[in-house]
Design an enzyme around this catalytic site. Sequence first.
Site, short mmCIF file in Angstrom:
data_model
loop_
_atom_site.label_atom_id
_atom_site.label_comp_id
_atom_site.label_asym_id
_atom_site.label_seq_id
_atom_site.Cartn_x
_atom_site.Cartn_y
_atom_site.Cartn_z
N HIS A 114 -74.40 -24.08 -57.00
CA HIS A 114 -74.01 -24.66 -55.71
C HIS A 114 -74.28 -26.17 -55.64
O HIS A 114 -74.35 -26.74 -54.55
CB HIS A 114 -74.71 -23.93 -54.55
CG HIS A 114 -74.21 -22.53 -54.36
ND1 HIS A 114 -74.92 -21.55 -53.69
CD2 HIS A 114 -73.04 -21.94 -54.75
CE1 HIS A 114 -74.22 -20.42 -53.69
NE2 HIS A 114 -73.09 -20.62 -54.33
N SER A 183 -80.54 -13.32 -50.84
CA SER A 183 -80.02 -12.24 -50.01
C SER A 183 -78.79 -11.62 -50.65
O SER A 183 -78.34 -10.55 -50.23
CB SER A 183 -79.69 -12.77 -48.61
OG SER A 183 -78.78 -13.85 -48.70
C1 BJW Z 1 -88.16 -14.29 -50.69
C2 BJW Z 1 -89.20 -15.10 -50.34
C3 BJW Z 1 -90.25 -15.14 -51.23
C4 BJW Z 1 -87.81 -15.28 -48.79
N1 BJW Z 1 -90.20 -14.43 -52.35
N2 BJW Z 1 -88.11 -13.59 -51.80
C5 BJW Z 1 -65.59 -12.27 -47.69
C6 BJW Z 1 -66.07 -11.46 -48.70
C7 BJW Z 1 -66.56 -12.03 -49.90
C8 BJW Z 1 -66.57 -13.41 -50.04
C9 BJW Z 1 -66.08 -14.19 -49.04
C10 BJW Z 1 -65.59 -13.62 -47.87
N3 BJW Z 1 -65.22 -14.65 -47.05
C11 BJW Z 1 -65.45 -15.81 -47.66
C12 BJW Z 1 -65.96 -15.55 -48.88
C13 BJW Z 1 -66.37 -16.54 -49.89
C14 BJW Z 1 -67.67 -17.20 -49.54
C15 BJW Z 1 -68.74 -16.15 -49.27
O1 BJW Z 1 -69.37 -15.63 -50.17
N4 BJW Z 1 -68.98 -15.81 -48.01
C16 BJW Z 1 -69.91 -14.73 -47.69
C17 BJW Z 1 -71.05 -15.29 -46.84
C18 BJW Z 1 -69.16 -13.64 -47.02
N5 BJW Z 1 -68.00 -17.99 -50.71
C19 BJW Z 1 -67.53 -19.21 -50.91
O2 BJW Z 1 -66.82 -19.78 -50.10
C20 BJW Z 1 -67.83 -19.83 -52.24
N6 BJW Z 1 -66.66 -20.33 -52.80
C21 BJW Z 1 -65.68 -19.53 -53.21
O3 BJW Z 1 -65.74 -18.32 -53.12
O4 BJW Z 1 -64.61 -20.20 -53.76
C22 BJW Z 1 -63.37 -19.52 -53.81
C23 BJW Z 1 -62.71 -19.77 -52.50
C24 BJW Z 1 -61.87 -20.83 -52.37
C25 BJW Z 1 -61.24 -21.04 -51.14
C26 BJW Z 1 -61.50 -20.20 -50.06
C27 BJW Z 1 -62.39 -19.15 -50.23
C28 BJW Z 1 -63.01 -18.93 -51.44
C29 BJW Z 1 -68.77 -21.01 -52.03
C30 BJW Z 1 -70.10 -20.59 -51.52
C31 BJW Z 1 -70.96 -21.82 -51.28
C32 BJW Z 1 -72.30 -21.45 -50.65
N7 BJW Z 1 -72.94 -22.66 -50.25
C33 BJW Z 1 -74.27 -22.60 -49.67
C34 BJW Z 1 -74.61 -24.02 -49.14
C35 BJW Z 1 -74.91 -24.96 -50.30
C36 BJW Z 1 -75.18 -26.35 -49.85
C37 BJW Z 1 -76.45 -26.44 -49.05
O5 BJW Z 1 -77.53 -26.01 -49.50
O6 BJW Z 1 -76.38 -26.97 -47.94
O7 BJW Z 1 -75.22 -22.18 -50.64
S1 BJW Z 1 -74.41 -21.37 -48.41
C38 BJW Z 1 -76.08 -20.96 -48.77
O8 BJW Z 1 -76.15 -19.57 -49.15
C39 BJW Z 1 -76.46 -21.78 -50.00
C40 BJW Z 1 -77.19 -20.76 -50.82
O9 BJW Z 1 -77.20 -21.14 -52.18
C41 BJW Z 1 -76.43 -19.50 -50.55
C42 BJW Z 1 -77.18 -18.23 -50.86
O10 BJW Z 1 -78.32 -18.11 -50.06
P1 BJW Z 1 -79.64 -17.49 -50.69
O11 BJW Z 1 -80.15 -18.36 -51.75
O12 BJW Z 1 -79.42 -16.07 -51.03
O13 BJW Z 1 -80.66 -17.64 -49.47
P2 BJW Z 1 -80.87 -16.70 -48.19
O14 BJW Z 1 -81.59 -17.48 -47.18
O15 BJW Z 1 -79.63 -16.04 -47.78
O16 BJW Z 1 -81.82 -15.54 -48.71
C43 BJW Z 1 -83.17 -15.77 -49.06
C44 BJW Z 1 -83.72 -14.49 -49.62
O17 BJW Z 1 -85.02 -14.74 -50.13
C45 BJW Z 1 -83.87 -13.37 -48.59
O18 BJW Z 1 -83.36 -12.17 -49.15
C46 BJW Z 1 -85.38 -13.26 -48.38
O19 BJW Z 1 -85.82 -11.93 -48.15
C47 BJW Z 1 -85.89 -13.75 -49.69
N8 BJW Z 1 -87.19 -14.39 -49.65
N9 BJW Z 1 -88.90 -15.69 -49.10
C48 BJW Z 1 -89.10 -13.64 -52.58
N10 BJW Z 1 -91.35 -15.89 -50.96
#
Ligand code: BJW
Length: 235
Positions: A114, A183
């Site tokens: 990302h 997540s």
């Molecule tokens: C602990 C802990 C501790 C806490 N020990 N554990 C419908 C179905 C499927 C897909 C899609 C859909 N509609 C749209 C989409 C595509 C979309 C998507 O996936 N959406 C879903 C939300 C539904 N994806 C995209 O758009 C991606 N691009 C793409 O698919 O391109 C093709 C495309 C082109 C044109 C149109 C559509 C598609 C791009 C995704 C980009 C994500 N960007 C972000 C922001 C980055 C910049 C920034 O930081 O500002 O990335 S969003 C945000 O979420 C960030 C993260 O990397 C990402 C994942 O989050 P993460 O890391 O999992 O964090 P959390 O907070 O969610 O979870 C934390 C976890 O830790 C929890 O489980 C806690 O329990 C745990 N935890 N403390 C262990 N101490």
Amino acid sequence: MPDSLKEARQLLAEARNIAILSGAGVSAESGVPTFRGAAGLWRKFRPEDLATPEAFAHDPKTSWEWYSWRRGIVAGVQPNRGHFALAKTECTVITQNVDGLHQRAGSKNVIEVHGSIWLLRCTQCRREWEDLSPAIELMPHCKCGGLARPGVVWFGESLDPNVWAAAETAARSCDVLIVAGTSAVVYPAAGLAPIAKAEGAKIIEVNLETTSLSASVDYSFTGPSGVILPQLLDR
Ligand code: BJW
Ligand code: ZN
């Protein structure tokens, strides 16, 4: 030590090729807020308001305020025991995190799917450069005069094809994939676990809670990654 932990340690000790998919939870114990969940960044900020190209186009100043606040937080924290345990292990780190903490802990092989908050990209000429200063000006501009944006991947944007190819290759070729602190709701990153599993890899999940992946993994450890990752990896 529980039997499942002994087994997973054994699996990792014997693995030739270990990969990890990390998410915001891995940096949580360093003091970096996660996106979702109780203390998530996005309880206060709606993702669709901030992490989209449309939001940046509509109000770049608010977007930059958010990123500048986050850069300040990350600049003031240190990698934690989870980052260090991974850095000591020969493995490929596929991270969704944009904070750079895996590299600061010493991990050499890091794939940032990302992007990075320390990268800037010109919205006009596309030039990319690194800026490590925590106190960045609010609306940074490129040499060409164009407005810069953070070098991260927003919703609806495609991942860099080379970076994604490297992540997929790492997932396909590992014999154990650790999925920690994510997540697993954001695609395509969340799809790396099923990709690795389909190629025969064992999957080990580390999280504070169960996720949509938990039911299909080989081992699921509930607890902080800063505690569990060293238990799994330290020799
Ligand atoms: C602990 C802990 C501790 C806490 N020990 N554990 C419908 C179905 C499927 C897909 C899609 C859909 N509609 C749209 C989409 C595509 C979309 C998507 O996936 N959406 C879903 C939300 C539904 N994806 C995209 O758009 C991606 N691009 C793409 O698919 O391109 C093709 C495309 C082109 C044109 C149109 C559509 C598609 C791009 C995704 C980009 C994500 N960007 C972000 C922001 C980055 C910049 C920034 O930081 O500002 O990335 S969003 C945000 O979420 C960030 C993260 O990397 C990402 C994942 O989050 P993460 O890391 O999992 O964090 P959390 O907070 O969610 O979870 C934390 C976890 O830790 C929890 O489980 C806690 O329990 C745990 N935890 N403390 C262990 N101490
Ligand atoms: Zn430019």
